[in-house]
Design a protein around this motif. Sequence first.
Motif, PDB file in Angstrom:
ATOM      1  N   ILE A 174       0.869  -1.182   0.000  1.00 52.67           N
ATOM      2  CA  ILE A 174       0.000   0.000   0.000  1.00 52.67           C
ATOM      3  C   ILE A 174       0.904   1.230   0.000  1.00 52.67           C
ATOM      4  O   ILE A 174       1.900   1.273   0.720  1.00 52.67           O
ATOM      5  CB  ILE A 174      -0.913   0.044   1.250  1.00 52.67           C
ATOM      6  N   PHE A 175       0.539   2.235  -0.767  1.00 54.22           N
ATOM      7  CA  PHE A 175       1.308   3.477  -0.818  1.00 54.22           C
ATOM      8  C   PHE A 175       0.491   4.633  -0.263  1.00 54.22           C
ATOM      9  O   PHE A 175      -0.737   4.646  -0.350  1.00 54.22           O
ATOM     10  CB  PHE A 175       1.726   3.802  -2.256  1.00 54.22           C
ATOM     11  N   VAL A 176       1.227   5.605   0.296  1.00 54.73           N
ATOM     12  CA  VAL A 176       0.646   6.839   0.797  1.00 54.73           C
ATOM     13  C   VAL A 176       1.199   7.964  -0.065  1.00 54.73           C
ATOM     14  O   VAL A 176       2.405   8.096  -0.209  1.00 54.73           O
ATOM     15  CB  VAL A 176       1.043   7.089   2.266  1.00 54.73           C
ATOM     16  N   ALA A 177       0.327   8.748  -0.670  1.00 47.63           N
ATOM     17  CA  ALA A 177       0.691   9.920  -1.477  1.00 47.63           C
ATOM     18  C   ALA A 177       1.324   9.532  -2.811  1.00 47.63           C
ATOM     19  O   ALA A 177       1.427   8.353  -3.153  1.00 47.63           O
ATOM     20  CB  ALA A 177       1.578  10.875  -0.693  1.00 47.63           C
ATOM     21  N   THR A 178       1.729  10.554  -3.567  1.00 49.48           N
ATOM     22  CA  THR A 178       2.223  10.326  -4.932  1.00 49.48           C
ATOM     23  C   THR A 178       3.499  11.090  -5.248  1.00 49.48           C
ATOM     24  O   THR A 178       4.004  11.005  -6.360  1.00 49.48           O
ATOM     25  CB  THR A 178       1.160  10.753  -5.964  1.00 49.48           C
ATOM     26  N   GLY A 179       4.031  11.846  -4.311  1.00 49.34           N
ATOM     27  CA  GLY A 179       5.183  12.689  -4.600  1.00 49.34           C
ATOM     28  C   GLY A 179       6.494  11.937  -4.684  1.00 49.34           C
ATOM     29  O   GLY A 179       6.647  10.846  -4.149  1.00 49.34           O
TER      30      GLY A 179
END
Length: 131
Positions: A29-34
């Motif tokens: 799972i990933f948090v954010a896109t930066g």
Amino acid sequence: MFANSGNASGFALFEGTNITEASVPVDVIFVATGGSLYTTTPTPMGYRITNTDWYDTRNPVTLVDQPFYRSGSNTLNMVYTTADRGFFYVLGGEYNVALGRWMKARSQTNVQLSKTSTLAEIEGETATKLK
């Protein structure tokens, strides 16, 4: 602990202890896109995903391989919360162990904690709301 820089962060679970750049996670799972997360040139590189409730290693519509986060349709992520505010991410969903798949996709709930918060604030009322 997730990054509080605004750049993407996340977690991945792997089988075993010999993890390489080619290892495919069991869950992710990933948090954010930066940040620098995926590139197509000179060869595709990025953070590997697996088939989950949020990601597919093959695009379900075009059937094109998309083994990395931010490639193809693999753009879902948890919402980044304001840094240094004491948020705890809770993911609710329903996983069927016998089938080895998510029956109800995970959803994000943010619980703001303080320095005097107790474990019951995470496991108690929040966990009950997600069932």
